[in-house]
Write an enzyme that holds these catalytic residues in place. Structure first.
Site, PDB file in Angstrom:
ATOM      1  N   ASP A 120       0.857  -1.191   0.000  1.00  7.80           N
ATOM      2  CA  ASP A 120       0.000   0.000   0.000  1.00  7.80           C
ATOM      3  C   ASP A 120       0.893   1.241   0.000  1.00  7.80           C
ATOM      4  OD1 ASP A 120      -1.783   2.114   0.625  1.00  7.80           O
ATOM      5  OD2 ASP A 120      -3.105   0.735   1.704  1.00  7.80           O
ATOM      6  N   LYS A 124      -0.663   9.878   1.385  1.00  7.26           N
ATOM      7  CA  LYS A 124      -0.766  11.107   2.175  1.00  7.26           C
ATOM      8  C   LYS A 124       0.401  11.211   3.157  1.00  7.26           C
ATOM      9  CE  LYS A 124      -5.797  11.387   1.798  1.00  7.26           C
ATOM     10  NZ  LYS A 124      -7.086  11.434   2.516  1.00  7.26           N
ATOM     11  N   THR A 193       3.424 -11.365  -9.202  1.00  8.98           N
ATOM     12  CA  THR A 193       2.251 -11.410  -8.338  1.00  8.98           C
ATOM     13  C   THR A 193       1.008 -11.197  -9.200  1.00  8.98           C
ATOM     14  OG1 THR A 193       2.041  -9.041  -7.883  1.00  8.98           O
ATOM     15  CG2 THR A 193       3.659 -10.267  -6.575  1.00  8.98           C
ATOM     16  N   TYR A 195      -1.112  -8.744  -8.879  1.00  6.04           N
ATOM     17  CA  TYR A 195      -1.126  -7.322  -9.232  1.00  6.04           C
ATOM     18  C   TYR A 195      -0.151  -7.035 -10.370  1.00  6.04           C
ATOM     19  CZ  TYR A 195      -4.010  -5.686  -5.320  1.00  6.04           C
ATOM     20  OH  TYR A 195      -5.048  -5.442  -4.462  1.00  6.04           O
TER      21      TYR A 195
END
Length: 213
Positions: A120, A124, A193, A195
């Site tokens: 992830d 921010k 993977t 992803y």
């Protein structure tokens, strides 16, 4: 991405507790005993549905692999992938755990390699401390890795990759590989993977780095 709830997951975890290990802190410093051999141990933090770790275990039978995944609905998918494979997968264990402090599960110098795949990005600024290449995570990796152990990081997120390069460099790590387009080099040893397959099929560059302390 929201994961579909699997109401049978708890029972599945109990039925397969020799693969998905409960209470991993009890095995701290003794993981080789659980594997039943003296092979080096590599861990994947955020193992997803298991495609990478299963592929690595097939490619490197002389290495033991531990996949760590917090989401219960995903770790059961990884376990199913392990159980469905036709080859011997006795060199894989899975943990349904939060990897916020790996030192609770692994002893000093117990691990030989760490894989961070498509973590992830936490874009921010106020979430910087959650990034798996933030300095407090690097401290953990430094503690549990053997002196020559490696950290291998792959992502499709250029911002996170650039942040990670700076973070690892500031920590004093030695960067052995910095690749801005992994698939451009056609590395036959690279295990993708889920992803990675998805993003690369769309033409998205995949970034990879390898570093040591």
């Amino acid at each position: 991405m929201r994961q579909r709830n699997k109401p049978w997951a708890d029972e599945f975890l109990k039925e397969h507790n020799q693969l998905i290990i409960p209470n991993p802190s009890e095995h701290k410093g003794k993981w080789k005993e659980l594997f039943g051999n003296d092979h080096p141990i590599h861990i994947e933090v955020g193992t997803g549905k298991g495609q990478f770790i299963v592929g690595m275990a097939k490619q490197y039978p002389e290495i033991n692999f531990i996949g760590i995944e917090l989401a219960k609905s995903i770790i059961v998918s990884a376990a199913q992938k392990v159980l469905e494979t036709e080859s011997d997968q006795s060199n894989i264990l899975l943990l349904n755990e939060n990897a916020s402090d790996l030192r609770e599960m692994f002893d000093i110098n117990e691990i030989s390699g760490i894989y961070l795949n498509f973590s992830d990005p936490w874009p921010k600024n106020r979430h910087e401390k959650r990034r798996l290449t933030y300095k407090t995570f690097l401290e953990q990796y430094n503690d549990i890795l053997i002196p020559d152990g490696s950290v291998i990081f792959k992502t499709d997120n250029r911002g996170l990759f650039e942040y990670s390069l700076v973070s690892l460099n500031d920590y004093g790590m030695k960067l052995e590989e910095v690749n801005l387009d992994l698939h451009d080099i056609d590395d036959p040893t690279n295990i993708m993977t889920e992803y990675e397959e998805k993003f690369s099929a769309k033409g998205q560059p995949i970034y990879r780095l390898k570093a040591r302390f």
